[in-house]
Write an enzyme that holds these catalytic residues in place. Structure first.
Site, PDB file in Angstrom:
ATOM      1  N   ASP A 338       9.268  30.441  49.039  1.00  0.00           N
ATOM      2  CA  ASP A 338       9.325  31.609  49.914  1.00  0.00           C
ATOM      3  C   ASP A 338       9.750  32.824  49.097  1.00  0.00           C
ATOM      4  O   ASP A 338      10.609  32.712  48.219  1.00  0.00           O
ATOM      5  CB  ASP A 338      10.325  31.383  51.046  1.00  0.00           C
ATOM      6  N   GLU A 379      17.603  46.645  56.694  1.00  0.00           N
ATOM      7  CA  GLU A 379      16.693  47.739  56.348  1.00  0.00           C
ATOM      8  C   GLU A 379      17.057  49.009  57.108  1.00  0.00           C
ATOM      9  O   GLU A 379      17.084  50.108  56.547  1.00  0.00           O
ATOM     10  CB  GLU A 379      15.245  47.327  56.666  1.00  0.00           C
ATOM     11  N   THR A 406      12.499  45.509  67.743  1.00  0.00           N
ATOM     12  CA  THR A 406      12.152  44.144  68.154  1.00  0.00           C
ATOM     13  C   THR A 406      10.992  43.661  67.295  1.00  0.00           C
ATOM     14  O   THR A 406      10.218  44.462  66.741  1.00  0.00           O
ATOM     15  CB  THR A 406      11.734  44.068  69.632  1.00  0.00           C
ATOM     16  N   ARG A 410       7.854  46.053  66.513  1.00  0.00           N
ATOM     17  CA  ARG A 410       7.984  46.370  65.075  1.00  0.00           C
ATOM     18  C   ARG A 410       8.368  47.844  64.865  1.00  0.00           C
ATOM     19  O   ARG A 410       8.006  48.456  63.876  1.00  0.00           O
ATOM     20  CB  ARG A 410       6.684  46.052  64.336  1.00  0.00           C
ATOM     21  N   SER A 412      11.664  50.953  65.859  1.00  0.00           N
ATOM     22  CA  SER A 412      12.911  51.359  66.499  1.00  0.00           C
ATOM     23  C   SER A 412      12.849  52.880  66.622  1.00  0.00           C
ATOM     24  O   SER A 412      12.015  53.527  65.987  1.00  0.00           O
ATOM     25  CB  SER A 412      14.124  50.937  65.668  1.00  0.00           C
TER      26      SER A 412
END
Length: 721
Positions: A338, A379, A406, A410, A412
């Site tokens: 990952d 972020e 959320t 995607r 804010s």
């Protein structure tokens, strides 16, 4: 129950639990003494028959002992035409028993370290009282569930039971948190004193029986049967009780047994040949010859090598569910990693703000910070911090309505009182928001925006777009782009170069877009990448690799990783992950460090190389023992064989005795190497084979010549030899 940020309270706060001691030395005389009782118990033929080579030595030792007892009544037998020294048969019998004992010591020492680790784990397996929920439909309210509980012993808990655990209490069994959040002390399992956060509804919901809740209260659904908890399995595995032979061990065992049968037939035909020349060879010498010619060295150390390989993983806080998993790690050809948390540090941070033409830098910074106030992710926090560094400090505007970030939207943002609406998020989401608001972005602005976002993505960063929309004028505008940067961990490129030298292909898996994935893959030095990966994509990739003849290793921690972990040849589940992930994988990393997968592969390869090296040494040193015993046996019958006595051993009896002593001592000398493992260096398979043949093949031939000659010098000082 209201979810809150857990804090450490109560009498356990501030305490530091010492780390569980880990064995660092591969071998010591103290370990040898402690393992001696276990080695003596293993002299039982019922325990030895599973090892055909050592069982054959046991039979030879028993037969020689009987002959030594009977000799005074039967008279000494001739030995190759030479008189047998007094006590010769007893000497052979004693050294044969020591050969079996030394083989048992190797295995007992390896098992002893696991038993010491198991003893510390048993201390965590205490019977505690558990508050079992007696009536519930689905746990939606922890307080209501906790009101209807009954206290039972933890041993009475069954699969599917639901329990409530509060601050200061031990978790009574393995399970998943179905409600609540708490800090948990897992030092009894991981050895780490720092508490960890466990919460419901995510990939960090699994808890282990015997760990302690330090704060808050959680509701746990039990996922293990009595006697089958994680700690129970750890104890069984580190003690070696559930260790099964791996396919390579079975194949090597068949080879060793076949060689032993061949040499047994050869030895049985020697006495008729010698009898034809009127000089029969004693049974004691024939037994000594057989034991020296069969691969006793690797036969004695094979089990210890496998146990030590699992032990090296345990020392690194990795629990292998079987020896097969460790062996498979050594054969891995494809490594799936990952990106987040493995190749990169995981917390992307805002590194730059790029404004669109005509937009002031201060306006962009202020709007970016305002839109991030409702974004609690690392972020979002980094955007506010970057604006502050540039002199823009924002506070929550009065009368404003925040729009939290959320995964679905995607985005804010904030709707300013009497002012515009501000949004920050993925480019496609922000552009769709503007279009839905009735203010689509023009072609020129869109082209400039795509140019900036593509440049950020190509550099390995993640672009976030900042835009505003004024409902009073129905006009919107894109203000600029935030550059989020995910930093590649130091030294990974060198480690990937080592893996490449081993013949292992590395594949980075990420949910990022292909441009970002390509840039990070190039910076990290991986061979390939899978962008915008879903659980189905991971599973399909593993299957494609396996269909191509590759063995695949991967890590995971979530329920959605379980299918891929189960499909992979080596599936390493994180201990912080869900129970489904830990059940699907064949290894569990107690430290939950995804980068440890690289170390696991190295340990697996070290195991295979150690087994190969000692097998090479064992077969090679049989050649020297052949030159020691065969000429000594038949020089009196066939004088021409004296030319093969290249070591100039003093007498036939001394040659046989010296060879059988060396055969026993070399086992005890190689125990540290079997437990520690041959030092692994990244190289191709052909280079490793060449090195093994040179070091252990040639060494296996030379060492017996020197050792047997030195022992012969000492033995020849004994009267009669």
């Amino acid at each position: 129950m209201t979810t809150s940020t857990p804090t450490i309270t109560g009498p356990v706060a501030g305490t530091v639990t010492p780390k569980r001691p880990r064995t660092t030395r591969a071998f010591s005389w103290a370990q040898l003494v402690q393992a001696l009782p276990g080695a003596l118990r293993k002299l039982n033929p019922a325990a030895l028959w599973r090892n055909p080579v050592m069982f054959l030595v046991w039979v030879g030792a028993a037969l020689t002992t009987v002959l030594a007892i009977a000799e005074p009544f039967l008279g000494a037998e001739p030995s190759g035409g030479s008189p047998t020294p007094a006590g010769f048969t007893w000497g052979i019998a004693i050294w044969l028993w020591l050969t079996v004992l030394f083989a048992n010591l190797a295995e007992a020492v390896a098992e002893g370290r696991g038993k010491a680790q198991a003893a510390s784990l048993r201390k965590t397996r205490t019977t505690t009282l558990a508050r079992r929920v007696t009536t519930y439909d689905e746990i939606r309210d922890a307080a209501a569930a906790a009101a209807e509980t009954v206290e039972v012993a933890s041993a009475e808990l069954r699969l599917g039971d639901v329990v409530v655990v509060s601050s200061g209490e031990l978790i009574p069994g393995d399970g998943d948190i179905v409600d609540g959040i708490a800090t948990v002390d897992e030092s009894a399992i991981t050895g780490e004193s720092a508490p960890v956060v466990r919460e419901s509804g995510g990939d960090r919901s699994a808890v282990t029986g015997g760990t302690r809740v330090l704060s808050d209260r959680i509701v746990v659904r039990i996922t293990s049967k009595p006697g089958e908890t994680f700690v129970d399995r750890m104890i069984a595995l580190v003690e070696g009780a559930s260790r099964q032979k791996t396919p390579n061990e079975i194949a090597l065992g068949i080879l060793l047994a076949s060689l032993s049968i061949v040499f047994l037939i050869v030895v049985l035909t020697l006495n008729p040949i010698a009898s034809y020349a009127a000089s029969p060879v004693s049974i004691a010498v024939l037994v000594a010859l057989l034991v020296c010619l069969i691969p006793t060295t690797i036969g004695a150390l094979l089990s210890a090598i496998g146990i030590a390989g699992m032990d090296r993983l345990v020392q690194r806080n990795v629990l292998a569910m079987s020896g097969r998993a460790v062996e498979a790690a050594g054969d891995v050809t494809t490594l799936l990693l990952d990106k987040t948390g493995t190749i990169t540090y995981g917390n992307r941070r805002a590194s730059d703000l790029i404004g669109m033409p005509g937009v002031e830098a201060g306006d962009l910074a202020r709007m970016a910070a305002l839109s991030s106030l409702a974004d609690p992710t690392p972020e979002g926090v980094s955007v506010v911090e970057l604006a502050a560094v540039r002199g823009i400090h924002v506070t929550e505007p009065a009368g404003s309505a925040f729009v939290p970030f959320t995964a679905q939207t995607r985005m804010s943002g904030v709707d300013l009182a009497g002012g515009p609406q501000v949004r920050k998020g993925a480019g496609s989401a922000v552009l769709a928001w503007l279009e839905a608001s009735g203010s689509p972005v023009s072609g020129t602005t869109r082209a400039a925006l795509v140019r900036e976002t593509d440049a950020i993505a190509a550099s390995g960063g993640t672009p976030l777009v900042v835009a505003t929309f004024d409902p009073s004028t129905s006009s919107g505008a894109v203000l600029g782009v935030i550059h989020l940067k995910d930093i590649v961990k130091d030294g990974l490129r060198d480690r990937f170069d080592e893996l490449r030298a081993m013949g292992i292909r590395t594949v980075m898996i990420t949910g990022d877009n292909p441009l970002t994935a390509a840039a990070i893959a190039k910076e990290a030095g991986v061979d390939d990448y899978l962008a915008e990966a879903t659980p189905e994509d991971k599973l399909a990739l593993i299957r494609r690799e396996q269909q191509g003849g590759n063995l695949v290793a991967m890590t995971g921690d979530g329920t959605n990783d379980a299918p891929a972990l189960a499909q992979a040849d080596v599936g390493v589940a994180m201990n912080t992950g869900t129970s489904a992930a830990k059940e699907a994988g064949n290894m569990v990393d107690l430290d939950s460090d995804p980068t440890k997968l690289i170390d696991i592969v190295r340990i697996g390869k070290q195991l295979l190389i150690t087994r190969g090296a000692l097998t090479t040494f064992s077969l090679a040193n049989d050649i020297a023992k052949y030159f020691a015993i065969i000429p000594a046996m038949f020089m009196g019958v066939f004088p021409g064989l004296a030319a093969l006595n290249v070591m100039h051993l003093s007498s036939p009896a001394s040659a046989v005795t010296s060879a059988i002593i060396f055969n026993a001592l070399v086992i005890i000398a190689l125990i540290p190497l079997a437990l520690r493992g041959v030092k692994y260096r990244a190289a191709s398979a052909s280079a490793i084979l060449s090195r093994n043949l040179l070091v252990y093949g040639l060494g296996g031939i030379i060492a017996p010549f020197i050792g047997i000659k030195l022992i012969d010098i000492v033995v020849s000082l004994i009267p009669g030899f």
